[in-house]
Motif scaffolding. Structure first.
Motif, PDB file in Angstrom:
ATOM      1  N   ASP A 123       0.870  -1.175   0.000  1.00 35.70           N
ATOM      2  CA  ASP A 123       0.000   0.000   0.000  1.00 35.70           C
ATOM      3  C   ASP A 123       0.905   1.222   0.000  1.00 35.70           C
ATOM      4  O   ASP A 123       1.565   1.525   0.994  1.00 35.70           O
ATOM      5  N   ALA A 124       0.948   1.926  -1.130  1.00 32.96           N
ATOM      6  CA  ALA A 124       1.846   3.065  -1.280  1.00 32.96           C
ATOM      7  C   ALA A 124       1.136   4.404  -1.084  1.00 32.96           C
ATOM      8  O   ALA A 124       1.701   5.457  -1.378  1.00 32.96           O
ATOM      9  N   GLY A 125      -0.107   4.362  -0.634  1.00 39.47           N
ATOM     10  CA  GLY A 125      -0.802   5.594  -0.294  1.00 39.47           C
ATOM     11  C   GLY A 125      -1.476   6.299  -1.451  1.00 39.47           C
ATOM     12  O   GLY A 125      -1.725   7.514  -1.378  1.00 39.47           O
ATOM     13  N   PHE A 126      -1.820   5.578  -2.507  1.00 39.41           N
ATOM     14  CA  PHE A 126      -2.462   6.191  -3.665  1.00 39.41           C
ATOM     15  C   PHE A 126      -3.950   6.423  -3.409  1.00 39.41           C
ATOM     16  O   PHE A 126      -4.547   5.843  -2.487  1.00 39.41           O
ATOM     17  N   SER A 154       9.749  -1.890   4.290  1.00 42.21           N
ATOM     18  CA  SER A 154       9.247  -2.586   5.476  1.00 42.21           C
ATOM     19  C   SER A 154       8.073  -3.491   5.137  1.00 42.21           C
ATOM     20  O   SER A 154       7.965  -4.610   5.653  1.00 42.21           O
ATOM     21  N   GLN A 155       7.182  -3.018   4.250  1.00 38.00           N
ATOM     22  CA  GLN A 155       6.055  -3.851   3.838  1.00 38.00           C
ATOM     23  C   GLN A 155       6.542  -5.090   3.096  1.00 38.00           C
ATOM     24  O   GLN A 155       6.001  -6.189   3.279  1.00 38.00           O
ATOM     25  N   ILE A 156       7.556  -4.904   2.263  1.00 32.11           N
ATOM     26  CA  ILE A 156       8.118  -6.051   1.543  1.00 32.11           C
ATOM     27  C   ILE A 156       8.741  -7.038   2.525  1.00 32.11           C
ATOM     28  O   ILE A 156       8.519  -8.257   2.435  1.00 32.11           O
ATOM     29  N   GLU A 165      12.383   1.814  -5.226  1.00 28.64           N
ATOM     30  CA  GLU A 165      12.619   1.317  -3.864  1.00 28.64           C
ATOM     31  C   GLU A 165      12.259  -0.159  -3.778  1.00 28.64           C
ATOM     32  O   GLU A 165      12.991  -0.957  -3.176  1.00 28.64           O
ATOM     33  N   ALA A 166      11.147  -0.527  -4.385  1.00 27.56           N
ATOM     34  CA  ALA A 166      10.750  -1.935  -4.376  1.00 27.56           C
ATOM     35  C   ALA A 166      11.751  -2.793  -5.140  1.00 27.56           C
ATOM     36  O   ALA A 166      12.170  -3.861  -4.672  1.00 27.56           O
ATOM     37  N   LEU A 167      12.155  -2.338  -6.314  1.00 27.46           N
ATOM     38  CA  LEU A 167      13.067  -3.126  -7.148  1.00 27.46           C
ATOM     39  C   LEU A 167      14.460  -3.251  -6.551  1.00 27.46           C
ATOM     40  O   LEU A 167      15.211  -4.180  -6.883  1.00 27.46           O
ATOM     41  N   TYR A 226      -0.134  -7.734   6.699  1.00 26.66           N
ATOM     42  CA  TYR A 226       1.220  -7.194   6.742  1.00 26.66           C
ATOM     43  C   TYR A 226       1.371  -5.905   5.940  1.00 26.66           C
ATOM     44  O   TYR A 226       2.395  -5.234   6.001  1.00 26.66           O
ATOM     45  N   CYS A 227       0.332  -5.567   5.154  1.00 27.33           N
ATOM     46  CA  CYS A 227       0.393  -4.430   4.234  1.00 27.33           C
ATOM     47  C   CYS A 227      -0.218  -3.207   4.921  1.00 27.33           C
ATOM     48  O   CYS A 227      -1.435  -3.133   5.110  1.00 27.33           O
ATOM     49  N   HIS A 228       0.620  -2.261   5.324  1.00 22.97           N
ATOM     50  CA  HIS A 228       0.146  -1.138   6.131  1.00 22.97           C
ATOM     51  C   HIS A 228       0.785   0.155   5.638  1.00 22.97           C
ATOM     52  O   HIS A 228       1.997   0.258   5.508  1.00 22.97           O
ATOM     53  N   LEU A 229      -0.061   1.167   5.391  1.00 23.80           N
ATOM     54  CA  LEU A 229       0.388   2.420   4.805  1.00 23.80           C
ATOM     55  C   LEU A 229       1.428   3.135   5.660  1.00 23.80           C
ATOM     56  O   LEU A 229       2.287   3.846   5.140  1.00 23.80           O
TER      57      LEU A 229
END
Length: 318
Positions: free
Chosen positions: A37-40, A75-77, A116-118, A66-69
């Motif tokens: 969740d990237a806040g879109f 950290s989510q990954i 950042e994810a990659l 585990y997915c938290h804005l």
């Protein structure tokens, strides 16, 4: 003497072109999506194209624990990897930007989030959920470059092929925009997936089967299907409460299995089917309450395909 297994156009004996088998052809190990969740937000939420979002949308129904804005992308990954690593020994991961419209921001902001994810050592690619009207050319150019070295899939929320339905559910885009978006992704050789909801208000079995024919004419690689569900804290929940007879849900599992098999028969055999059904948390679900897990539903579809001696694309007409 045992009957020889029939091999279908997709290269194995399963009667539909399933996503897990396809992924095993691409990757040498198990690959799992890690939701982020990237806040879109969405253009039909912030006033650009509408307010309130889609009438059926409650993001809490599909967001993992585990997915938290409040947490960073990294950290989510990490949390997602820890969650799945306890189940599987050898596994790689795709960063799944899932919540709301994940291309709805300036390009420089998107690049920062995706990069950042990659940069995570266990991430081998991106899956980006978005809308067909939120794919500017400069973003597509960027994704095309990334896709030369990484797995990149763009998942488009099409939901319906009928513009009257799209307007009714406050979607804020047309089917023609979906057609254009898939063509752009195909031209750039970016993997794509169509997300469709079966049983939307005003649609019936005839509409659903027509949808299978229309989607089969597009350059679609993967498709996700799921039944319309009524979730708490949505506009459609109020509509359902006020006039339940106006929204024809698939009341039984069997009726939806029947619709899915009919859909598969008309679907282009090259389209990979990623999902048939959705499972909302029981405490957020109003209807239909089937109480069935994904693997159980898949087993029912496979059984019905065998009983009918049919398969994906059997009635497909080019």
């Amino acid at each position: 003497m045992a009957e020889l297994e029939r091999i279908f156009a997709w290269g194995h004996g399963k009667r539909y072109n399933d996503f897990p088998s396809h992924f095993r052809k691409i990757f040498s190990e198990r690959v799992q999506k890690v939701s982020i969740d990237a806040g879109f937000t969405c253009p039909n939420r912030d006033g650009t194209k509408g307010l309130g979002g889609c009438i059926y949308c409650n993001n809490a129904t599909f967001q993992p624990s585990y997915c938290h804005l409040k947490k960073s992308i990294t950290s989510q990954i990490d949390d997602g990897i820890q969650f799945f690593s306890s189940k599987y020994k050898s596994i790689s991961f795709l960063a799944y930007f899932q919540a709301y419209t994940n291309t709805y921001a300036p390009l420089e902001n998107l690049i920062e989030l995706y990069e950042e994810a990659l940069s995570h050592s266990r991430i081998i690619g991106l899956v980006i959920a978005t809308r067909p009207d939120c794919l500017p050319d400069d973003l597509l150019d960027y994704l095309e470059r990334i896709a030369q070295d990484k797995y990149v899939m763009v998942e488009l929320g099409v939901e319906s092929c009928e513009n009257t339905t799209l307007e009714r559910i406050n979607r804020g885009h047309t089917f023609e925009e979906s057609v254009e978006a898939f063509q752009k992704l195909s031209d750039r050789k970016i993997h794509n997936c169509a997300h469709m909801i079966l049983g939307l208000p005003g649609e019936n079995k005839e509409t659903i089967l027509l949808q299978a024919k229309k989607m089969s004419r597009l350059p679609i690689e993967n498709i996700k299907l799921h039944q319309l569900q009524i979730h708490k804290n949505t506009l459609i929940a109020k509509q359902f409460s006020d006039a339940p007879e106006a929204i024809e849900l698939f009341q039984s599992v069997e009726s939806y299995v029947d619709a899915v098999v009919d859909y598969l028969e008309l679907l282009h055999p090259a389209i990979i089917v990623e999902r048939f059904v959705s499972q909302a948390p029981f405490d957020l679900l109003i209807a239909p309450k089937w109480g069935i897990k994904n693997f159980e539903f898949i087993a029912k579809v496979e059984k019905e395909l065998h009983l009918r001696d049919t398969w994906q694309g059997r009635l497909f007409v080019p």
